[in-house]
Design a protein around this motif. Structure first.
Motif, PDB file in Angstrom:
ATOM      1  N   ILE A  30       0.815  -1.264  -0.080  1.00 21.90           N
ATOM      2  CA  ILE A  30      -0.159   0.057   0.047  1.00 21.90           C
ATOM      3  C   ILE A  30       0.953   1.442  -0.204  1.00 21.90           C
ATOM      4  N   GLY A  31       2.103   1.447   0.956  1.00 27.90           N
ATOM      5  CA  GLY A  31       2.720   2.389   1.093  1.00 27.90           C
ATOM      6  C   GLY A  31       3.530   2.633  -0.570  1.00 27.90           C
ATOM      7  N   ILE A  32       3.965   1.482  -0.962  1.00 31.42           N
ATOM      8  CA  ILE A  32       4.918   1.984  -2.473  1.00 31.42           C
ATOM      9  C   ILE A  32       3.866   2.337  -3.432  1.00 31.42           C
ATOM     10  N   ALA A  33       2.441   1.693  -3.459  1.00 30.98           N
ATOM     11  CA  ALA A  33       1.622   2.065  -4.397  1.00 30.98           C
ATOM     12  C   ALA A  33       0.920   3.447  -4.239  1.00 30.98           C
ATOM     13  N   ILE A  83       4.093   7.450   5.394  1.00 31.53           N
ATOM     14  CA  ILE A  83       4.001   6.985   6.638  1.00 31.53           C
ATOM     15  C   ILE A  83       3.509   5.427   6.304  1.00 31.53           C
ATOM     16  N   SER A  84       2.776   5.172   5.457  1.00 27.30           N
ATOM     17  CA  SER A  84       2.204   3.799   5.424  1.00 27.30           C
ATOM     18  C   SER A  84       3.276   2.644   5.436  1.00 27.30           C
ATOM     19  N   LEU A  85       4.550   3.293   4.494  1.00 25.56           N
ATOM     20  CA  LEU A  85       5.643   2.447   4.547  1.00 25.56           C
ATOM     21  C   LEU A  85       6.482   2.182   5.992  1.00 25.56           C
ATOM     22  N   LEU A  86       6.307   3.316   6.732  1.00 25.98           N
ATOM     23  CA  LEU A  86       6.781   2.843   7.894  1.00 25.98           C
ATOM     24  C   LEU A  86       6.058   1.963   8.712  1.00 25.98           C
TER      25      LEU A  86
END
Length: 401
Positions: A28-31, A285-288
């Motif tokens: 989700i973060g990368i997308a 932030i979702s990557l974190l």
């Protein structure tokens, strides 16, 4: 190393659902990052294209606040006389085009649409770099004679239910019930912020003022400087000329505004860049969160596989071997999630571009950064679980229930 990588892959594939849920945060973060950066990059390139279309040597003069005795008395008025004065003895000015605009109901046969009608001088098309696709442009003689002729934007015909605006050349349309002859169609330019010149109609200024809109005031004056280096001289010339026309003393505030379109669009570009960075930051932030999720699952995995770690150490595996095994597992999860997220991000950008019509540009730099970032997340959040696994004592691990 080959055996370590094989064991790490086997461990990831042994729990497919858990591995997939663990990767979800990274996916989700990368997308989200790829899509948001593509949106920001597309917006910046769109602004750059509009800057090239408008030209970097164009100034726009608009009415400002009128003052009397130090008090404001409403918006000042501008007339064709101001434009005539600007082109009377030009030095740093190359072309001048006053404009007036309003929306009217336009009819063709049984079809009708509410379109923007612009009244201006023929110089308007050169100043705004508008190209002719079909027919011809109106002339100064037609402006002086208040002829009922119009030039259509490239998409004006589509608003009237026609597939091609060029088919209207030579035909008669009605604006406020008044018949006008279509003499030309412009080439498509694209939307410009809140306005779309491709959906507008253009007619001689005097025709618009006295046959359609019933006013002698104008909305703005477009002024083209001789070149980009003459912009400051052109601004000074406009200020001096209009102050003389409006009989303003040097100490009085000007009742008009002069805008540099290049500076305005540069400001828009900077704002768009800041906004896209903000969106990318939120998406990051979702990557974190995804990285923390991976660390959590890897810690659980270390606990579950304590006896396996003890057995491997008893058979001769070193602490570095165990460390590398769990680092590779973390790295595999992040890189796989990053790849899936990259594909989803590129696909999402393509869908938004085709469905919403937004300008989306997936830069190669964004792809490289996304993959590198996902790998960094894998290493960073995998170190603690890997070190914890590597530090386990073999005897205690074998006794673990």
């Amino acid at each position: 190393m080959g055996e370590i990588i094989r064991v790490a892959f086997d461990a990831v594939l042994a729990n497919k659902l858990r591995s997939l849920l663990t990767m979800l945060g990274i996916v989700i973060g990368i997308a989200a990052v790829i899509t948001m950066v593509a949106l920001g990059e597309g917006a910046q390139r769109s602004v750059a294209q509009r800057l090239q279309t408008l030209g970097t040597n164009v100034l726009t003069v608009r009415p400002g606040q009128a003052f009397q005795g130090g008090l404001g008395r409403g918006q000042a008025a501008m007339s064709v006389d101001d434009a005539e004065a600007l082109r009377a003895n030009p030095r740093a000015i190359q072309a001048v085009a006053p404009e007036i605009e309003a929306r009217f109901q336009v009819e063709y046969g049984a079809a009708n649409a509410n379109l923007s009608v612009v009244g201006t001088w023929p110089a308007y098309f050169d100043i705004n770099q508008s190209k002719l696709a079909q027919g011809r442009l109106f002339t100064d003689a037609e402006d002086r004679g208040r002829r009922r002729v119009v030039v259509l934007g490239a998409l004006a015909g589509a608003q009237l239910g026609l597939r091609d605006s060029s088919s209207l050349v030579g035909e008669s349309i009605r604006i406020r019930g008044i018949p006008f002859e279509v003499i030309g169609v412009l080439a498509e330019k694209g939307s410009q912020g809140f306005s779309n010149p491709d959906e507008s109609l253009y007619m001689p200024l005097s025709t618009a003022q006295f046959r359609v809109m019933g006013t002698d005031r104008i909305r703005s004056i477009s002024v083209q400087a001789v070149d980009e280096q003459s912009m400051d001289d052109a601004m000074a010339e406009i200020d001096l000329t209009l102050r003389r026309e409006h009989r303003l003393r040097p100490e009085e505030a000007a009742d008009f505004n002069i805008r540099d379109q290049a500076s305005l669009l540069t400001t828009m570009q900077e704002t768009t860049q800041t906004f896209s960075m903000l969106l990318a930051g939120i998406a990051a932030i979702s990557l974190l969160v995804g990285g923390i999720g991976i660390m959590n699952i890897m810690l659980v995995s270390v606990t579950e596989r304590t006896r396996e770690i003890g057995l491997r150490k008893a058979l001769g595996a070193t602490g570095m071997d165990i460390l590398l095994q769990f680092l590779v597992e973390s790295l595999v999860l992040c890189l796989a999630g990053g790849t899936i997220g990259l594909l989803l991000g590129v696909g999402g950008a393509s869908v938004l571009q085709s469905v919403m019509g937004w300008s989306m540009v997936v830069a190669p730099e964004a792809i490289i950064v996304a993959i590198a970032f996902s790998a960094t997340v894998g290493v960073f959040f995998g170190i603690w679980p890997a070190r914890r696994a590597a530090s386990l004592a073999p005897i205690e691990s074998l006794r673990y229930e």
